[in-house]
Design an enzyme around this catalytic site. Structure first.
Site, PDB file in Angstrom:
ATOM      1  N   ASP A 149       9.382  43.055  39.159  1.00  0.00           N
ATOM      2  CA  ASP A 149      10.250  44.232  39.016  1.00  0.00           C
ATOM      3  C   ASP A 149      10.156  44.732  37.584  1.00  0.00           C
ATOM      4  O   ASP A 149       9.989  43.948  36.649  1.00  0.00           O
ATOM      5  CB  ASP A 149      11.700  43.892  39.348  1.00  0.00           C
ATOM      6  CG  ASP A 149      11.902  43.549  40.815  1.00  0.00           C
ATOM      7  OD1 ASP A 149      11.215  44.150  41.650  1.00  0.00           O
ATOM      8  OD2 ASP A 149      12.752  42.692  41.120  1.00  0.00           O
ATOM      9  N   ASP A 183      10.430  48.817  46.189  1.00  0.00           N
ATOM     10  CA  ASP A 183      11.873  48.940  46.441  1.00  0.00           C
ATOM     11  C   ASP A 183      12.285  50.403  46.548  1.00  0.00           C
ATOM     12  O   ASP A 183      13.124  50.774  47.380  1.00  0.00           O
ATOM     13  CB  ASP A 183      12.668  48.280  45.310  1.00  0.00           C
ATOM     14  CG  ASP A 183      12.419  46.790  45.200  1.00  0.00           C
ATOM     15  OD1 ASP A 183      12.133  46.163  46.233  1.00  0.00           O
ATOM     16  OD2 ASP A 183      12.512  46.251  44.084  1.00  0.00           O
TER      17      ASP A 183
END
EC number: 3.4.23.36
Length: 216
Positions: A149, A183
């Site tokens: 991420d 995401d």
């Protein structure tokens, strides 16, 4: 929307997602951050669990490796389920809104699955060092990779006034989560289904009207 257009969307998202993850993994040390704007930063973290970093081992009496394996296998089955749903709605010529949303969700799910399944095999760790692609001593094994991420949007970063009960003097940040392109694709797809629900899942009479308009 036909299968070809859906595949183009999926492939583009996967390319952007994986290129960005590989760049971050091979350029940043874990925890390193670069400020782009005051409200947007590139912050490298790794997620070993599900959404918000939740681990199965935190919820069930199982070890972290077992919890990670179970979570990865569950994600793989979920991807196959979403893939079948996508194929089915394309075959049935469902509304473009629905096909677009499911294509985004599928692409995002596959993007994160790639990390979970393979990254433990091809990268070494990022603790105090920049990771190496196709490392001789990878940090994990098959099905035990960590999701990369990097997108962080602290739109509000301030301190609660002292007069606020309970939270006075404490730091307040919004938006706190760190996420990735995959995401974003999943969230966008889900958002489309929620906001444009009537277009994605038209009633039978709406379908007949749409067909009549096409034939007019």
């Amino acid at each position: 929307m036909n299968l070809k257009k859906s595949l183009i969307i999926i492939i583009l998202i996967l390319l952007v997602d994986q290129i960005s993850k590989i760049y971050i993994k091979t350029s940043f040390i874990l925890g390193e951050a670069h400020e782009v704007f005051s409200w947007f930063k590139i912050l490298f973290i790794e997620n070993e669990g599900a959404a918000w970093g939740t681990k199965l081992s935190d919820l069930l009496p199982i070890s972290e490796p077992v919890g990670k394996l179970v979570l990865t296998i569950f994600r793989i089955f979920a991807v196959f389920g979403i893939g079948y749903w996508l194929w089915d709605i394309i075959r049935k010529q469902s509304p473009k809104t629905l096909i677009l949303a499911v294509s985004l969700i599928f692409a995002g799910a596959v993007g994160n699955i790639i990390d979970s399944v393979f990254y433990g095999l091809i990268f070494d760790h990022s603790h105090g060092q920049v990771a190496t692609l196709f490392a001789e001593e990878p940090y994990g094994s098959l099905f035990h990779g960590k999701v990369v991420d990097m997108l962080y949007f602290p739109l509000v970063d301030t301190t609660w006034p002292d007069w606020v009960p309970s939270w006075g003097g404490q730091r307040f940040r919004f938006f706190e989560p760190v996420f990735n392109i995959a995401d974003t694709a999943i969230s966008t797809g889900v958002g489309i289904l929620i906001v444009f629900n009537k277009k994605a899942f038209p009633k039978e009479e709406d379908k007949k009207e749409a067909v009549a308009d096409q034939n007019a």
